[in-house]
Design a protein around this motif. Structure first.
Motif, PDB file in Angstrom:
ATOM      1  N   GLY A  84       0.802  -1.207   0.000  1.00 19.00           N
ATOM      2  CA  GLY A  84       0.000   0.000   0.000  1.00 19.00           C
ATOM      3  C   GLY A  84       0.841   1.266   0.000  1.00 19.00           C
ATOM      4  N   TRP A  85       2.091   1.158   0.400  1.00 19.15           N
ATOM      5  CA  TRP A  85       2.995   2.307   0.430  1.00 19.15           C
ATOM      6  C   TRP A  85       3.844   2.400  -0.835  1.00 19.15           C
ATOM      7  CZ3 TRP A  85       3.504   5.697   4.695  1.00 19.15           C
ATOM      8  CH2 TRP A  85       2.799   5.312   5.849  1.00 19.15           C
ATOM      9  N   GLU A  86       3.676   1.475  -1.771  1.00 17.09           N
ATOM     10  CA  GLU A  86       4.624   1.338  -2.875  1.00 17.09           C
ATOM     11  C   GLU A  86       3.975   1.474  -4.249  1.00 17.09           C
ATOM     12  OE1 GLU A  86       7.826   0.929  -2.266  1.00 17.09           O
ATOM     13  OE2 GLU A  86       7.696   0.505  -0.113  1.00 17.09           O
ATOM     14  N   ASN A  87       4.781   1.935  -5.208  1.00 14.82           N
ATOM     15  CA  ASN A  87       4.441   1.831  -6.624  1.00 14.82           C
ATOM     16  C   ASN A  87       5.055   0.529  -7.133  1.00 14.82           C
ATOM     17  OD1 ASN A  87       5.184   2.039  -9.561  1.00 14.82           O
ATOM     18  ND2 ASN A  87       3.935   3.886  -9.376  1.00 14.82           N
ATOM     19  N   PRO A  88       4.259  -0.444  -7.567  1.00 13.71           N
ATOM     20  CA  PRO A  88       4.813  -1.747  -7.932  1.00 13.71           C
ATOM     21  C   PRO A  88       5.888  -1.698  -9.021  1.00 13.71           C
ATOM     22  CG  PRO A  88       2.454  -1.932  -7.613  1.00 13.71           C
ATOM     23  CD  PRO A  88       2.778  -0.465  -7.557  1.00 13.71           C
ATOM     24  N   LEU A  89       5.739  -0.810 -10.004  1.00 13.51           N
ATOM     25  CA  LEU A  89       6.746  -0.740 -11.058  1.00 13.51           C
ATOM     26  C   LEU A  89       8.086  -0.263 -10.493  1.00 13.51           C
ATOM     27  CD1 LEU A  89       6.262   0.579 -14.665  1.00 13.51           C
ATOM     28  CD2 LEU A  89       8.297   1.173 -13.374  1.00 13.51           C
ATOM     29  N   ARG A  90       8.059   0.801  -9.696  1.00 13.07           N
ATOM     30  CA  ARG A  90       9.298   1.315  -9.115  1.00 13.07           C
ATOM     31  C   ARG A  90       9.927   0.310  -8.147  1.00 13.07           C
ATOM     32  NH1 ARG A  90      12.733   2.582  -9.040  1.00 13.07           N
ATOM     33  NH2 ARG A  90      13.135   3.918  -7.241  1.00 13.07           N
ATOM     34  N   ALA A  92       9.656  -2.913  -8.354  1.00 16.50           N
ATOM     35  CA  ALA A  92      10.238  -3.985  -9.164  1.00 16.50           C
ATOM     36  C   ALA A  92      11.628  -3.606  -9.650  1.00 16.50           C
ATOM     37  CB  ALA A  92       9.323  -4.302 -10.342  1.00 16.50           C
ATOM     38  N   GLU A  93      11.823  -2.347 -10.019  1.00 16.97           N
ATOM     39  CA  GLU A  93      13.156  -1.896 -10.443  1.00 16.97           C
ATOM     40  C   GLU A  93      14.158  -2.021  -9.309  1.00 16.97           C
ATOM     41  OE1 GLU A  93      12.089   1.528 -13.770  1.00 16.97           O
ATOM     42  OE2 GLU A  93      12.150   2.083 -11.656  1.00 16.97           O
ATOM     43  N   ASP A  94      13.760  -1.580  -8.120  1.00 18.02           N
ATOM     44  CA  ASP A  94      14.659  -1.644  -6.967  1.00 18.02           C
ATOM     45  C   ASP A  94      14.984  -3.089  -6.594  1.00 18.02           C
ATOM     46  OD1 ASP A  94      14.706   1.091  -6.819  1.00 18.02           O
ATOM     47  OD2 ASP A  94      13.304   1.240  -5.133  1.00 18.02           O
ATOM     48  N   LEU A  95      13.971  -3.937  -6.578  1.00 19.73           N
ATOM     49  CA  LEU A  95      14.180  -5.330  -6.197  1.00 19.73           C
ATOM     50  C   LEU A  95      15.130  -6.030  -7.164  1.00 19.73           C
ATOM     51  CD1 LEU A  95      10.547  -6.409  -5.200  1.00 19.73           C
ATOM     52  CD2 LEU A  95      12.430  -5.768  -3.670  1.00 19.73           C
ATOM     53  N   ALA A  96      14.919  -5.840  -8.450  1.00 18.68           N
ATOM     54  CA  ALA A  96      15.785  -6.489  -9.431  1.00 18.68           C
ATOM     55  C   ALA A  96      17.217  -5.983  -9.327  1.00 18.68           C
ATOM     56  CB  ALA A  96      15.238  -6.263 -10.838  1.00 18.68           C
ATOM     57  N   LEU A 143       3.039  -6.105  -9.380  1.00 21.93           N
ATOM     58  CA  LEU A 143       4.446  -6.352  -9.056  1.00 21.93           C
ATOM     59  C   LEU A 143       4.931  -7.636  -9.717  1.00 21.93           C
ATOM     60  CD1 LEU A 143       6.999  -5.604  -7.398  1.00 21.93           C
ATOM     61  CD2 LEU A 143       6.067  -7.049  -5.564  1.00 21.93           C
ATOM     62  N   LEU A 144       4.137  -8.692  -9.636  1.00 21.78           N
ATOM     63  CA  LEU A 144       4.514  -9.960 -10.252  1.00 21.78           C
ATOM     64  C   LEU A 144       4.734  -9.790 -11.755  1.00 21.78           C
ATOM     65  CD1 LEU A 144       2.063 -12.419  -8.441  1.00 21.78           C
ATOM     66  CD2 LEU A 144       4.542 -12.306  -8.151  1.00 21.78           C
ATOM     67  N   GLY A 174      15.315 -15.496 -12.082  1.00 22.02           N
ATOM     68  CA  GLY A 174      15.107 -16.231 -10.840  1.00 22.02           C
ATOM     69  C   GLY A 174      14.421 -15.453  -9.743  1.00 22.02           C
ATOM     70  N   LEU A 175      14.372 -14.115  -9.868  1.00 19.00           N
ATOM     71  CA  LEU A 175      13.773 -13.329  -8.789  1.00 19.00           C
ATOM     72  C   LEU A 175      12.291 -13.652  -8.613  1.00 19.00           C
ATOM     73  CD1 LEU A 175      13.885 -11.111  -6.653  1.00 19.00           C
ATOM     74  CD2 LEU A 175      13.538  -9.424  -8.471  1.00 19.00           C
ATOM     75  N   SER A 176      11.585 -13.865  -9.700  1.00 16.89           N
ATOM     76  CA  SER A 176      10.141 -14.120  -9.578  1.00 16.89           C
ATOM     77  C   SER A 176       9.855 -15.379  -8.768  1.00 16.89           C
ATOM     78  CB  SER A 176       9.503 -14.225 -10.963  1.00 16.89           C
ATOM     79  OG  SER A 176      10.006 -15.343 -11.674  1.00 16.89           O
ATOM     80  N   GLY A 177      10.778 -16.343  -8.784  1.00 16.80           N
ATOM     81  CA  GLY A 177      10.601 -17.560  -8.010  1.00 16.80           C
ATOM     82  C   GLY A 177      10.935 -17.393  -6.542  1.00 16.80           C
ATOM     83  N   ARG A 178      11.449 -16.197  -6.185  1.00 17.33           N
ATOM     84  CA  ARG A 178      11.797 -15.921  -4.795  1.00 17.33           C
ATOM     85  C   ARG A 178      10.920 -14.835  -4.195  1.00 17.33           C
ATOM     86  NH1 ARG A 178      16.456 -13.850  -5.781  1.00 17.33           N
ATOM     87  NH2 ARG A 178      17.021 -14.750  -7.793  1.00 17.33           N
ATOM     88  N   LEU A 179       9.737 -14.637  -4.764  1.00 22.71           N
ATOM     89  CA  LEU A 179       8.773 -13.690  -4.211  1.00 22.71           C
ATOM     90  C   LEU A 179       7.869 -14.414  -3.213  1.00 22.71           C
ATOM     91  CD1 LEU A 179       7.783 -11.695  -7.405  1.00 22.71           C
ATOM     92  CD2 LEU A 179       8.911 -10.761  -5.390  1.00 22.71           C
ATOM     93  N   TRP A 180       7.666 -13.789  -2.059  1.00 18.83           N
ATOM     94  CA  TRP A 180       6.880 -14.381  -0.977  1.00 18.83           C
ATOM     95  C   TRP A 180       5.678 -13.500  -0.673  1.00 18.83           C
ATOM     96  CZ3 TRP A 180       8.689 -18.744   1.981  1.00 18.83           C
ATOM     97  CH2 TRP A 180       9.963 -19.203   1.593  1.00 18.83           C
ATOM     98  N   TYR A 181       4.599 -14.150  -0.288  1.00 18.89           N
ATOM     99  CA  TYR A 181       3.437 -13.410   0.193  1.00 18.89           C
ATOM    100  C   TYR A 181       3.263 -13.685   1.676  1.00 18.89           C
ATOM    101  CZ  TYR A 181      -1.019 -11.161   0.630  1.00 18.89           C
ATOM    102  OH  TYR A 181      -1.997 -10.300   1.025  1.00 18.89           O
ATOM    103  N   GLY A 182       3.149 -12.611   2.469  1.00 22.42           N
ATOM    104  CA  GLY A 182       2.935 -12.756   3.901  1.00 22.42           C
ATOM    105  C   GLY A 182       1.454 -12.684   4.216  1.00 22.42           C
ATOM    106  N   GLY A 183       0.895 -13.769   4.700  1.00 26.48           N
ATOM    107  CA  GLY A 183      -0.545 -13.801   4.945  1.00 26.48           C
ATOM    108  C   GLY A 183      -0.905 -14.553   6.205  1.00 26.48           C
ATOM    109  N   GLY A 184      -2.070 -14.201   6.766  1.00 21.73           N
ATOM    110  CA  GLY A 184      -2.528 -14.863   7.978  1.00 21.73           C
ATOM    111  C   GLY A 184      -3.959 -15.339   7.899  1.00 21.73           C
TER     112      GLY A 184
END
Length: 345
Positions: A84-90, A92-96, A143-144, A174-184
């Motif tokens: 909610g605090w993020e722009n997914p495109l931006r 994604a650039e930082d994560l990669a 983001l995905l 390989g980054l897409s295979g290391r994305l996690w979702y935090g859920g409860g």
């Protein structure tokens, strides 16, 4: 002691990275030193928690960029970045970028929902679009798509001396295979599975049944099983558990008393669901590694996982974290069947 259904394969830890407002650099340096210690002790992963408008890590990707240059082997994760605090495109650039700098060790964990205290921050965060922002799963899907290389524009080519791409750059294999979702919640667990993500569980779950029974371990086990049932990889789908675990083997008497008092203050909230979200908290596990191992082997959800990222308690000091991490790696981990990663040469 009965064996777990899944022998513990990966041991990680999570830190919030607190700092003093008058000296924020020292707090961030402490976090980096703790990550370096984790690598020396053989931990498989180190995770940082995200905090906005608080005295904790507000930019975990930047902190992990620094950590990537001070470590060589340990995986580096976020648990979690609230989108909610993020722009997914931006993002994604930082994560990669950080993933490439780390040599493919980044494990981004994310979650959805409106930013905390949204009514108070909306004008500062989204002054023109506050009423139309999408804080649902669609934000994760954006983001995905960006991380997986889906085109984000119709234009690609050369304009003057500049070359443009139609997808986010850089792309990190390989980054897409290391994305996690935090859920409860069951809904989140199923959604993460259906979208092929990894799943982060923590010390908080949603008690969907208003009438109970409210057994944290049983509810969390249900989430894990629902996630794997929905995931293309089935039983091989990755799940990490993040309970608060405080071994006291090498702790001083003063530390043991303080740790016990900390857990006791937090225990009442575990008796029943809290707030309108009906959140149920797990008790903190404090004691010798032998005692904690016995409790974990009896924990219904722990028996479903083969990797963990135990959470370091909030508000503790640097030396406390050193003691806890050392006991986790040298006492508790081996008691759970874990073997440390090969240290750096």
């Amino acid at each position: 002691m009965p064996p777990t259904a899944r022998p513990l394969r990966r041991l990680g830890f999570l830190t919030i990275g607190l700092f003093d407002e008058a000296d924020p650099r020292r707090g961030h340096e402490s976090t980096l030193e703790i990550i370096e210690l984790g690598e020396r002790l053989g931990f498989d992963s180190s995770w940082v928690r995200h905090r906005h408008l608080q005295y904790g890590i507000s930019s975990p990707v930047a902190v992990l960029a620094a950590a990537s240059q001070r470590t060589r082997r340990i995986d580096l994760g976020t648990a979690v970045i609230p989108l909610g605090w993020e722009n997914p495109l931006r993002l994604a650039e930082d994560l990669a970028t950080v993933d490439l700098l780390s040599g493919g060790r980044l494990h981004p964990g994310v979650s959805v929902g409106p930013p905390m205290h949204y009514d108070l921050v909306r004008e500062a965060l989204y002054p023109d679009t506050a009423d139309v922002e999408d804080f649902g799963y669609g934000r994760v899907e954006r983001l995905l798509d960006c991380v997986r290389g889906k085109p984000v524009t119709d234009f690609a080519g050369t304009e003057g001396f500049e070359v443009f791409s139609d997808r986010v750059q850089p792309q990190s294999p390989g980054l897409s295979g290391r994305l996690w979702y935090g859920g409860g919640s069951l809904r989140s667990a199923r959604w993460a599975g259906e979208h092929g993500m990894n799943f982060l569980t923590s010390s908080v779950v949603r008690a969907d049944d208003p009438d109970g029974p409210w057994d944290f371990a049983e509810i969390q086990r249900g989430l894990i099983r629902a996630f794997r049932a929905a995931h293309p990889d089935g039983e091989a789908a990755r799940v990490s558990q993040g309970l608060v675990v405080i071994p006291t083997d090498s702790a001083t008497p003063e530390q043991r008393a303080r740790y016990a008092e900390y857990a006791a203050r937090r225990l009442p909230r575990t008796a029943a669901p809290q707030g309108p979200g009906r959140l149920l908290f797990a008790p903190d596990l404090v004691g010798s590694s032998e005692e904690i191992a016995e409790r974990l082997h009896a924990h219904a959800a722990f028996r479903e996982v083969d990797e963990v990222a135990f959470a370091l308690p909030f508000t503790f000091g640097h030396e406390d974290y050193v003691q806890i991490l050392t006991d986790l790696a040298t006492r508790l981990g081996p008691a759970l069947g874990w073997e440390p990663a090969v240290p750096n040469a």
